[in-house]
Design an enzyme around this catalytic site. Structure first.
Site, PDB file in Angstrom:
ATOM      1  N   SER A 150     -78.561 -27.002 -15.975  1.00  0.00           N
ATOM      2  CA  SER A 150     -77.501 -27.426 -16.879  1.00  0.00           C
ATOM      3  C   SER A 150     -77.580 -26.665 -18.211  1.00  0.00           C
ATOM      4  CB  SER A 150     -77.568 -28.941 -17.077  1.00  0.00           C
ATOM      5  OG  SER A 150     -76.400 -29.437 -17.663  1.00  0.00           O
ATOM      6  N   ASP A 244     -68.719 -30.750  -9.456  1.00  0.00           N
ATOM      7  CA  ASP A 244     -69.231 -30.545 -10.811  1.00  0.00           C
ATOM      8  C   ASP A 244     -68.212 -29.715 -11.583  1.00  0.00           C
ATOM      9  OD1 ASP A 244     -70.618 -29.896 -13.118  1.00  0.00           O
ATOM     10  OD2 ASP A 244     -72.294 -28.923 -12.098  1.00  0.00           O
ATOM     11  N   HIS A 274     -73.534 -32.810 -10.329  1.00  0.00           N
ATOM     12  CA  HIS A 274     -74.336 -32.389 -11.475  1.00  0.00           C
ATOM     13  C   HIS A 274     -75.447 -33.414 -11.710  1.00  0.00           C
ATOM     14  CE1 HIS A 274     -74.634 -29.798 -15.061  1.00  0.00           C
ATOM     15  NE2 HIS A 274     -75.189 -30.863 -15.604  1.00  0.00           N
TER      16      HIS A 274
END
Length: 301
Positions: A150, A244, A274
């Site tokens: 991320s 995502d 995610h």
């Protein structure tokens, strides 16, 4: 939320994750809720793994040293939108990498927004990389790899760009897991996954705003997809989650690397969302991601 065709295992994982959500939307509240959730998914460390916290050039780091490890090292940059997350939130994957692969892992506890917006986190990661190559460590960059998920994937890519631009030693590879790289808000995944579980497009915009506050014209070190030259970068393994809003950031980055002659492997995580890395041992799709990831890391290290 629109229906997403998720497996029963993934649905159960998501339900457990969101059960820790708090009504306190302050930064402190968000961090507390996130930390509680992370603790619930963090297994016990295996015996024999030496874990030590210290500082490198003023930046807090945590070293994970398995009983039998060679000269290889993974520098791990945690996710959390540059706002939440710390050592403990990603202890689970650092332990997994160190113990499964038998390599040293160095986790970086970079400064977080909004108290410390860009370029604070980026600067901290760069400091740690340079310190590991200097005395007394003097690690071999050819045996070092940078990885992150991320926001950590963003920082890993930005680190590689900065090192290339200054002519400094590069890691042998960059591993990015559902990275946020500053893709155009009009990318298809932003609308297709606008209200996806665990990360919505609105969440993405909020994290970007907190990280980039005061930055009128973000550069490639803030958002790597703003780079105009992707040549000369380390080989990359990029994993994206099907559901995502950041999915197309990773797809686009892999495409630009390949177009610039850089080896890039793109893992399309079907059925993934995610933040699913914590589903290890609980969700078959997540276990498949780990197996492919370990295979790539074993080759590189």
């Amino acid at each position: 939320m629109a229906p997403y065709p998720l497996s029963e295992q993934m649905t159960a994982f998501i339900e457990k994750t969101v059960s820790f959500n708090s009504t306190d939307s302050s930064i402190t509240g968000l961090r507390q809720a996130y930390s509680e959730m992370c603790r619930a998914f963090t297994p016990e460390r295996p015996t024999g793994l030496q874990v030590v916290d210290f500082e490198l050039d003023g930046v807090a780091v945590r070293s994970y040293q398995p009983p039998t490890s060679g000269a290889s090292c993974i520098v791990y940059l945690h996710g959390g939108g540059w706002v939440v997350g710390d050592f403990d939130s990603h202890d689970f994957i650092c332990v997994e990498l160190a113990s499964t692969l038998g390599v040293r892992v160095i986790a970086v506890d970079y400064r977080r927004a909004p108290e410390h917006p860009f370029p604070a986190a980026f600067d901290d990661c760069l400091k740690v990389w340079r310190a590991l190559l200097a005395r007394p460590f003097q690690l071999d960059p050819a045996r070092m790899l940078v990885a992150g998920d991320s926001a950590g994937g963003n920082l890993a890519a930005a680190l590689c760009l900065a090192l290339r631009d200054t002519g400094e030693p590069l890691p042998c590879a960059q591993v990015l897991i559902y990275p946020g790289l500053g893709g155009d808000p009009r990318l298809p995944s932003r609308s297709e996954c606008i209200d996806a579980p665990l990360l919505s497009s609105t969440d993405v915009d909020c994290y970007h705003a907190l990280y980039l506050q005061g930055t009128r014209h973000p550069n490639a070190y803030a958002m790597p997809l703003l780079a105009t030259d992707f040549s000369g970068l380390p080989p990359a393994w990029i994993a994206v989650a099907q559901f995502d809003p950041l999915r197309d950031d990773g797809v686009l980055y892999a495409g630009r690397l390949k177009a610039a002659g850089v080896a890039a492997t793109l893992y399309i995580g079907e059925g993934l969302v995610h933040g699913c890395l914590r589903g290890r041992g609980q969700v078959a799709e997540v276990d498949a991601l780990y197996e492919t990831l370990f295979g790539y890391l074993a080759e590189k290290l």
